[in-house]
Design an enzyme around this catalytic site. Sequence first.
Site, PDB file in Angstrom:
ATOM      1  N   GLU A 288      97.305  87.427   1.479  1.00  0.00           N
ATOM      2  CA  GLU A 288      96.950  87.504   2.902  1.00  0.00           C
ATOM      3  C   GLU A 288      98.018  86.715   3.648  1.00  0.00           C
ATOM      4  O   GLU A 288      98.240  85.549   3.360  1.00  0.00           O
ATOM      5  CB  GLU A 288      95.559  86.933   3.116  1.00  0.00           C
ATOM      6  CG  GLU A 288      94.574  87.671   2.215  1.00  0.00           C
ATOM      7  CD  GLU A 288      93.135  87.279   2.401  1.00  0.00           C
ATOM      8  OE1 GLU A 288      92.761  86.984   3.533  1.00  0.00           O
ATOM      9  OE2 GLU A 288      92.401  87.281   1.407  1.00  0.00           O
ATOM     10  N   CYS A 322      96.125  82.542  11.643  1.00  0.00           N
ATOM     11  CA  CYS A 322      96.767  83.827  11.426  1.00  0.00           C
ATOM     12  C   CYS A 322      96.233  84.840  12.426  1.00  0.00           C
ATOM     13  O   CYS A 322      96.910  85.796  12.783  1.00  0.00           O
ATOM     14  CB  CYS A 322      96.523  84.303  10.007  1.00  0.00           C
ATOM     15  SG  CYS A 322      94.786  84.331   9.590  1.00  0.00           S
TER      16      CYS A 322
END
Length: 519
Positions: A288, A322
């Site tokens: 990720e 993020c």
Amino acid sequence: MGLSDFKNEPLSQFKTNPEHQRKMAEAVEKVRGELGRDYDIVIGGERIHTGDRLISYNPAEKNQVVGTFSKATRELAERAIRTAEEAFKTWSRTPIERRVQVLVDAARTVRENKYYYSAWMVFEVGKSWSEADADTAEAIDFCEYYAREMLRLERPAPLAPVPGEKNYLRYIPLGVGIVIPPWNFPMAILTGMTTASIVSGNTVVLKPSSDSPVIAYKFFEVLEQAGMPPGVVNFLPGSGSTVGDYLVAHPRTRYVAFTGSKEVGLHINELAAKPQRGQIWVKRVVAEMGGKDSIVVDSETDLDLAADGVTSAAFGFQGQKCSACSRAIVVEKVYDAFLDKLKQRVETIKVGVPADPGIDMGPVINAGAEKSIMDYIETGKQEGRVLTGGRTTSSAGHFIAPTVIADVAPKARLAQEEIFGPVLAVIKAKDFDEALEIANNTEYGLTGAVYTKNRQKLDKAAETFHVGNLYLNRKCTGAMVGGHPFGGFNMSGTDSKAGGPDYLLLFTQAKTVAEKIGA
Ligand code: TAP
């Protein structure tokens, strides 16, 4: 084994609940008294001290040591993998109920001491009280959610019957996993990747981020207290480039679960893809990675709502998520009005030391981040117009004012590269369709949001805005475990969804058994 339905852990209300505020203030003082301690590597339950030290500093008070750590060597990395491999022989065959119980007990310990864990994040990574509280709550959610998911996976849907045979499928673990988390959700993401691994029956070498090893160690202790046998998770602090590479490349490594930057993620993916001497499997990589997330503000919308959402998503935890909004793409007709509202809000954000409950934004994580963000701000001054911010606010820690750069071109560096700090680029679009085109013009595809009251535009966004997590008429941060399975497309990662019903499949492999009846 029966567990109640999954429910998200409620968040603390520090502004309105004096009890929550008192408990957090006490925890902050308790943790302050525990700063500067020394921690070991733990392999197979054994505490190991090495000469070389890794030091974790408070980003809000540069010289304050949060904790010091023994740094792993390649020899210890080798030992950790061998130990995990040995532990896999029994842990992979341990009844699922027992593995699930470890997660449930871990969740209980964290819940009972949630302010304590949150306070560590205040000191180690500079989270405000409420950001730290949300991180701890998410960690609890991951334990509870994956515990239930494993029980569900234990009873897969029946296969199509084959005459004369008894056949079934079950999910078995993979082997030794390397878990490499980032510092920005130091509790939640580490907990998620680690607990998904072990509840599925794998064993782990956990290499924490060098910026948040204390909180990682604290969660490791929680697992020990919850009855996790020695060797199931091995705690191995050390530098990513030396020990990390060694772990990823090792032939007995079965998979890598990574969350972090695009650069490191791609490097790990490449390294893991190359088979090593003696390796008998294709390594799996769950990565990720970064994002360049946009919020589209249409002309047919409540601009106050949109300005609130953009402000919160851009500057929560200093933009170091993020999922953070780093681009607001605003339709021309409302561009100036939106900028006015945005500026007003951003200028009320209080920047300061996060141990103080009154602040909204703390420091960025370290000196390297401060420099890189300030360099981007300098670039922003060439590529756009500084609407507010654009400077550091104190040299005691790594403090940067919340910064908005307006009039940025869609393909400018500021509009394309992940900055990972409190910097928002605002881009003008001639209409909604062009705004959506701009929203899709980066190499990433993590989160995004759209503010409009027009149903057709919402439907078009749902269809064409290519991100893993799209939000309509709300901000693009704050995904909830279970409710918003999380993870992105393109260069944002390998398309996995943490906190969702498909996640544990990444940590297991399906085995089919078919037996001839009466043979
Ligand atoms: P990175 O610098 O990529 O570090 C992440 C982890 O990788 C750290 O534990 C680091 O260890 C380790 N590492 C570094 N080099 C390595 C190597 N060669 N081999 C193995 N491991 C290595 O990211 P970060 O600064 O911690 O986190 C911020 C980034 O994470 C941002 O890009 C953000 O978008 C992304 N992020 C993504 C998500 C999702 S869900 N997509 C969630 C959170 C964060 P050291 O600390 O020792 O270097």
